[in-house]
Design a protein around this motif. Structure first.
Motif, PDB file in Angstrom:
ATOM      1  N   VAL A   6       3.838  -2.859   1.422  1.00 30.31           N
ATOM      2  CA  VAL A   6       3.820  -3.628   0.230  1.00 30.31           C
ATOM      3  C   VAL A   6       2.062  -3.894   0.082  1.00 30.31           C
ATOM      4  CG1 VAL A   6       5.833  -4.776   0.349  1.00 30.31           C
ATOM      5  CG2 VAL A   6       3.833  -6.076   1.288  1.00 30.31           C
ATOM      6  N   ARG A   7       1.513  -4.176  -1.045  1.00 31.19           N
ATOM      7  CA  ARG A   7       0.348  -4.405  -1.114  1.00 31.19           C
ATOM      8  C   ARG A   7      -0.277  -5.820  -0.631  1.00 31.19           C
ATOM      9  NH1 ARG A   7      -3.088  -4.895  -7.086  1.00 31.19           N
ATOM     10  NH2 ARG A   7      -5.061  -4.938  -5.893  1.00 31.19           N
ATOM     11  N   TYR A   8      -1.296  -5.995  -0.126  1.00 27.60           N
ATOM     12  CA  TYR A   8      -1.476  -7.146   0.501  1.00 27.60           C
ATOM     13  C   TYR A   8      -3.094  -7.493   0.596  1.00 27.60           C
ATOM     14  CZ  TYR A   8      -2.674  -5.120   4.764  1.00 27.60           C
ATOM     15  OH  TYR A   8      -3.257  -4.159   5.827  1.00 27.60           O
ATOM     16  N   GLU A   9      -3.492  -8.804   0.779  1.00 25.11           N
ATOM     17  CA  GLU A   9      -4.705  -9.148   0.926  1.00 25.11           C
ATOM     18  C   GLU A   9      -4.706 -10.101   1.887  1.00 25.11           C
ATOM     19  OE1 GLU A   9      -7.402  -9.535  -2.430  1.00 25.11           O
ATOM     20  OE2 GLU A   9      -6.836  -7.797  -3.371  1.00 25.11           O
ATOM     21  N   VAL A  10      -5.689  -9.933   2.935  1.00 22.95           N
ATOM     22  CA  VAL A  10      -5.623 -10.876   3.796  1.00 22.95           C
ATOM     23  C   VAL A  10      -7.016 -11.842   3.645  1.00 22.95           C
ATOM     24  CG1 VAL A  10      -6.441 -11.484   6.453  1.00 22.95           C
ATOM     25  CG2 VAL A  10      -5.023  -9.563   5.811  1.00 22.95           C
ATOM     26  N   GLY A  11      -6.871 -13.440   3.672  1.00 20.35           N
ATOM     27  CA  GLY A  11      -7.859 -14.144   3.251  1.00 20.35           C
ATOM     28  C   GLY A  11      -8.012 -14.988   4.458  1.00 20.35           C
ATOM     29  N   ALA A  12      -9.103 -15.890   4.541  1.00 22.97           N
ATOM     30  CA  ALA A  12      -9.223 -16.618   5.533  1.00 22.97           C
ATOM     31  C   ALA A  12      -8.244 -17.648   6.064  1.00 22.97           C
ATOM     32  CB  ALA A  12     -10.784 -17.569   5.513  1.00 22.97           C
ATOM     33  N   MET A  13      -7.371 -18.120   5.232  1.00 24.48           N
ATOM     34  CA  MET A  13      -6.342 -19.216   5.568  1.00 24.48           C
ATOM     35  C   MET A  13      -4.945 -18.681   5.218  1.00 24.48           C
ATOM     36  SD  MET A  13      -7.831 -21.970   6.476  1.00 24.48           S
ATOM     37  CE  MET A  13      -6.671 -23.103   6.328  1.00 24.48           C
ATOM     38  N   GLN A  14      -4.834 -17.280   4.617  1.00 25.18           N
ATOM     39  CA  GLN A  14      -3.488 -16.968   4.408  1.00 25.18           C
ATOM     40  C   GLN A  14      -3.466 -15.385   3.812  1.00 25.18           C
ATOM     41  OE1 GLN A  14      -1.867 -19.237   1.096  1.00 25.18           O
ATOM     42  NE2 GLN A  14      -3.344 -18.566  -0.304  1.00 25.18           N
ATOM     43  N   THR A  15      -2.392 -14.856   4.014  1.00 25.56           N
ATOM     44  CA  THR A  15      -2.048 -13.336   3.409  1.00 25.56           C
ATOM     45  C   THR A  15      -1.428 -13.325   1.971  1.00 25.56           C
ATOM     46  OG1 THR A  15      -2.710 -12.677   5.476  1.00 25.56           O
ATOM     47  CG2 THR A  15      -1.446 -11.062   3.902  1.00 25.56           C
ATOM     48  N   VAL A  16      -1.765 -12.805   0.958  1.00 24.15           N
ATOM     49  CA  VAL A  16      -0.955 -12.799  -0.022  1.00 24.15           C
ATOM     50  C   VAL A  16      -0.486 -11.184  -0.295  1.00 24.15           C
ATOM     51  CG1 VAL A  16      -1.069 -12.773  -2.582  1.00 24.15           C
ATOM     52  CG2 VAL A  16      -2.497 -14.328  -1.322  1.00 24.15           C
ATOM     53  N   MET A  17       0.878 -11.296  -0.312  1.00 27.51           N
ATOM     54  CA  MET A  17       1.672  -9.930  -0.726  1.00 27.51           C
ATOM     55  C   MET A  17       2.116  -9.776  -1.935  1.00 27.51           C
ATOM     56  SD  MET A  17       4.081  -9.875   2.798  1.00 27.51           S
ATOM     57  CE  MET A  17       4.684 -11.531   2.492  1.00 27.51           C
ATOM     58  N   GLU A  18       2.135  -8.621  -2.421  1.00 29.36           N
ATOM     59  CA  GLU A  18       2.562  -8.506  -3.964  1.00 29.36           C
ATOM     60  C   GLU A  18       3.893  -7.310  -3.810  1.00 29.36           C
ATOM     61  OE1 GLU A  18      -0.365  -7.716  -7.137  1.00 29.36           O
ATOM     62  OE2 GLU A  18       0.365  -5.520  -6.945  1.00 29.36           O
ATOM     63  N   GLY A  19       4.988  -7.852  -4.612  1.00 28.69           N
ATOM     64  CA  GLY A  19       6.193  -7.067  -4.412  1.00 28.69           C
ATOM     65  C   GLY A  19       7.305  -7.607  -4.902  1.00 28.69           C
ATOM     66  N   GLU A  20       8.609  -6.962  -4.745  1.00 25.18           N
ATOM     67  CA  GLU A  20       9.718  -7.564  -4.881  1.00 25.18           C
ATOM     68  C   GLU A  20      10.072  -8.963  -4.264  1.00 25.18           C
ATOM     69  OE1 GLU A  20      11.448  -6.580  -7.741  1.00 25.18           O
ATOM     70  OE2 GLU A  20       9.861  -4.957  -8.069  1.00 25.18           O
ATOM     71  N   LEU A  21      10.615  -9.837  -4.575  1.00 24.28           N
ATOM     72  CA  LEU A  21      10.612 -11.157  -4.018  1.00 24.28           C
ATOM     73  C   LEU A  21      11.668 -10.987  -2.769  1.00 24.28           C
ATOM     74  CD1 LEU A  21       9.970 -14.099  -3.623  1.00 24.28           C
ATOM     75  CD2 LEU A  21      11.870 -14.444  -5.286  1.00 24.28           C
ATOM     76  N   ASP A  22      12.755 -10.314  -2.836  1.00 22.53           N
ATOM     77  CA  ASP A  22      13.246 -10.033  -1.658  1.00 22.53           C
ATOM     78  C   ASP A  22      12.829  -9.356  -0.436  1.00 22.53           C
ATOM     79  OD1 ASP A  22      15.798 -11.722  -2.739  1.00 22.53           O
ATOM     80  OD2 ASP A  22      16.484  -9.920  -3.730  1.00 22.53           O
TER      81      ASP A  22
END
Length: 97
Positions: A36-52
């Motif tokens: 999945v597409r993702y971006e690591v940040g200093a405090m959390q990682t955000v993922m993009e995709g289908e919720l399940d």
């Protein structure tokens, strides 16, 4: 189009002989290997995709922390769901050079 963002922050509880960031790296490795597409940040990682799919990755990331030596894991997640889709670009492009 992906319809969700899930932000994940894992806080592993580790014994004194284990480095917390090394355990966190194992959770990020699960995300990176998921496809999945993702971006690591200093405090959390955000993922993009289908919720399940994203929620399953959250469970796998927690398990990876335990497998890496954590005795327990506190995980915070935030979910942005939109049936028509949501993208990282629409949220962040105006802040990027």
């Amino acid at each position: 189009m992906p319809n969700s963002h899930v932000a994940i922050q894992v806080v592993p509880m580790v014994p004194d002989d284990i480095q917390m960031y090394e355990v966190i790296d194992k959770a990020i490795e699960v995300i990176a290997n998921s496809g999945v597409r993702y971006e690591v940040g200093a405090m959390q990682t955000v993922m993009e995709g289908e919720l399940d799919t994203l929620l399953e990755i959250v469970k796998q990331a927690q398990t990876a922390c335990i497998d890496a030596g954590a005795t327990e894991v506190v995980t915070q997640i935030a979910v942005h769901y939109r049936p028509g889709g949501v993208t990282i670009e629409e949220k962040l492009d105006k802040y990027r050079d």
